[in-house]
Design an enzyme around this catalytic site. Sequence first.
Site, PDB file in Angstrom:
ATOM      1  N   HIS A  46      59.921  52.655  65.315  1.00  0.00           N
ATOM      2  CA  HIS A  46      59.331  51.423  65.804  1.00  0.00           C
ATOM      3  C   HIS A  46      57.898  51.635  66.303  1.00  0.00           C
ATOM      4  CE1 HIS A  46      59.295  47.550  67.706  1.00  0.00           C
ATOM      5  NE2 HIS A  46      58.741  48.122  68.748  1.00  0.00           N
ATOM      6  N   GLU A  68      63.273  50.594  59.959  1.00  0.00           N
ATOM      7  CA  GLU A  68      63.719  50.066  61.233  1.00  0.00           C
ATOM      8  C   GLU A  68      64.810  49.016  61.033  1.00  0.00           C
ATOM      9  OE1 GLU A  68      60.304  48.842  63.639  1.00  0.00           O
ATOM     10  OE2 GLU A  68      61.735  47.554  64.660  1.00  0.00           O
ATOM     11  N   ASN A 401      62.617  82.230  50.167  1.00  0.00           N
ATOM     12  CA  ASN A 401      63.170  83.418  49.543  1.00  0.00           C
ATOM     13  C   ASN A 401      64.543  83.745  50.098  1.00  0.00           C
ATOM     14  OD1 ASN A 401      61.831  84.892  47.494  1.00  0.00           O
ATOM     15  ND2 ASN A 401      60.096  85.100  48.877  1.00  0.00           N
TER      16      ASN A 401
END
Lengths: 666, 120
Positions: A46, A68, A401
Amino acid sequence: MDMSQYLDIFLDEAKEHLQNLNEQMLLLERDINNLDIVNEIFRSAHTLKGTSATMGFNNMATLTHEMENLLDLVRNHKMKVDSRIIDTIFSSLDILDQMVISISNGGDDSLDATEMINSLRSISSGESAEGKDQNSSSALGNGREDFLFDEYDRTILKQSIESGYSVYKILVTIEAETILKSARAFMVFHELEKYGEIIKANPPVEDLEKEDFGDHFSIILISKNQLEQVKEAVMSISEILDVNISTVTKKDLELETEDSKDIKKIEEKSQNNNSTKIQANKVSGKMVRVDIERLDELMNLFSELVIDKGRLDALANDLRNPILTDIVEHMSRISSSLQTNILNLRMVPIEQVFNRFPRMIRDLSKELNKKVNLSIIGADTELDRTVIDEIGDPLVHILRNAVDHGLESVEDRVKNNKPETGEIILKAYHSGNFIFIEITDDGKGINREKVINKAIEKGLITPESTINLTEKQVYELLLKPGFSTAERVSDISGRGVGLDVVKSKIESLGGFISIDSKLGKGTTFTIQLPLTLSIISSMLVQVQEEKYAIPLSSIIETAIVKKDEILYVQNQEVINFRGKIVPLVSLKKVFDVPNSTNDDSDEVAIVLVRKREKVAGLVVDSFIGQQEIVLKSLGTYLSQVFAISGATILGDGQVALILDTNALIK
Amino acid sequence: MGKSILVVDDAAFMRMMIKEILTKNGYEVVGEAGDGAEAIEKYKELKPDLVTMDITMPEKDGIEALKEIKQLDPNAKVIMCSAMGQQAMVIDAITAGAKDFIVKPFQADRVIEAISKALG
């Protein structure tokens, strides 16, 4: 209004919010019924929406707005969190992230987010009980201003008029650009209720509540007050363009035809704000945001001061005036604590880098179908801002990795009697003037044979030289350019960019990387970094009239050897030092230092420096001593000078160049 | 001297924006608060003529803070700052005694209109 001045703070806050959103989403994914988390996410989204809209980044605002909306449905129990919602929000966050990056690089938020917006919308509307029916209600806005009263309304109104009340028909026009029109309408209702009773509204209250009206609506009010008073009351509300009030007479009522529409009072929807307290995870201290450049400036000024202090020091030594000595000593103490303070200002918790990893690991594990649990230890460890900015990418590489090559697939883990979920531990801690970062996985470890075979295949080593290789030396092969053990090139790692890039990055930061591994048990990468790049411990040496600083981190030891101990191998000066042949590099020759003194001693001073396993001896005229120096760059014009990484100003005002020993050892 | 105003918003950015709008129009921003609890403290301390109050804030939201301020001072003038889509909360706030509301993104003339009407 000119917004550019707010851009920095906007970007800062946007990044914070995105980080928070990512963190909270990860929490939510584990605990999908926790509405507190949903609320926290909602709040962050918001605020982000508000600020981005203010800055005019409408694309960002629209996207966050849709997010929202979806979250609102969730927190109002209209929808359950599922993996689709989570994935969609995560992807939206990625887009927002890209927008922010683009904005901070001088671009805008014009990234195409339509697809994302649509999928957010389709989730919201698909399962939403509140899906708006666009075709509902009559064409409002230009709608009928006339009311249709039913029998009941008419009776009430007539009675009211008979008992001395006035019936007003009030036409309210609100400003066209008004946002939250229904709240505005509510304010009108709220105000009018002080003057009497509202009998009817057109469009009906339900539509007003749904914001399903144009720029005007009308109300029937029974009131004892004068028309003017009522008008004034409504006009005192902001964003009201015009109020038109007429009195309804008995005659008017009799002309009305029948219609049946009920009136409902505006229901005061009680949002359950109070029940959902968000736990405060950040204590808002008194903070000031400072541009890093200002800190650099402060550091620079301070180092100038240190130089003068050094001169005073020297002066006090010469004059032997007790008062002066006293003052200088006091100044020394203060300036050293000042230095600590200034350095601390530049320190930021490594959290800033670490906190984007949980999200990354989550995505990776989904993509690779592995179960991974990432533990982060010591995120509050602080290090210099300049290091923080650089260390992110190498860490990403190593972590990728670890997940991709380090951890086995779920099936293999079960086969090997390991828990299904692989553990990756990311740990940071201080030790001395260094900070250590360890990345540990409990995967399959490094296969010595495989590495050696690969290295031979790639021509990095010869088969004969492999017999005596220690484990460490084998692992170090992984860090060589052109080495990649992955059998297949996956999307995650092994994109041609090997660990050698990681290694050179870390070395450019003045750090080291080492690997430790146990086959079948896991691998640990350890990165050692200097706490700060701006002040380094160094050894000052003299070469003829010039002084040079050698970073202490690369020095093994110093030695004085007899000139006749110098040997020649293939025309290269070497010495036999503790049974090892060490090549000598004369700084005088490298930097072409002019001769000023006659060199008639039969000994030479040598600083032994190393670059990984290689050692070299730097020939100097004499050692001056160890000193903390402030590193200053040579500026853009001189950035490419061979074997010099910067300069510093010494206590006596002289300039000493700082050696980059890595460049001297090939 | 201009009327004194307390600006409440959890985003420093927003506070800066409002502050600029207000100062340019002759109001005096006497204080800022970053959450509801701080707002109440600051209100007690500064007794401003008007408060601009963000609705969504951590710890204590704007509506709770509004209610408490109204309890302390029934004549307190509070203007809510909301965003699109907060209809219900705005209505809540009006019922709880907020004078008016302004909607983000702020437009200077709207803000000034609301404030001058609330103070007038």
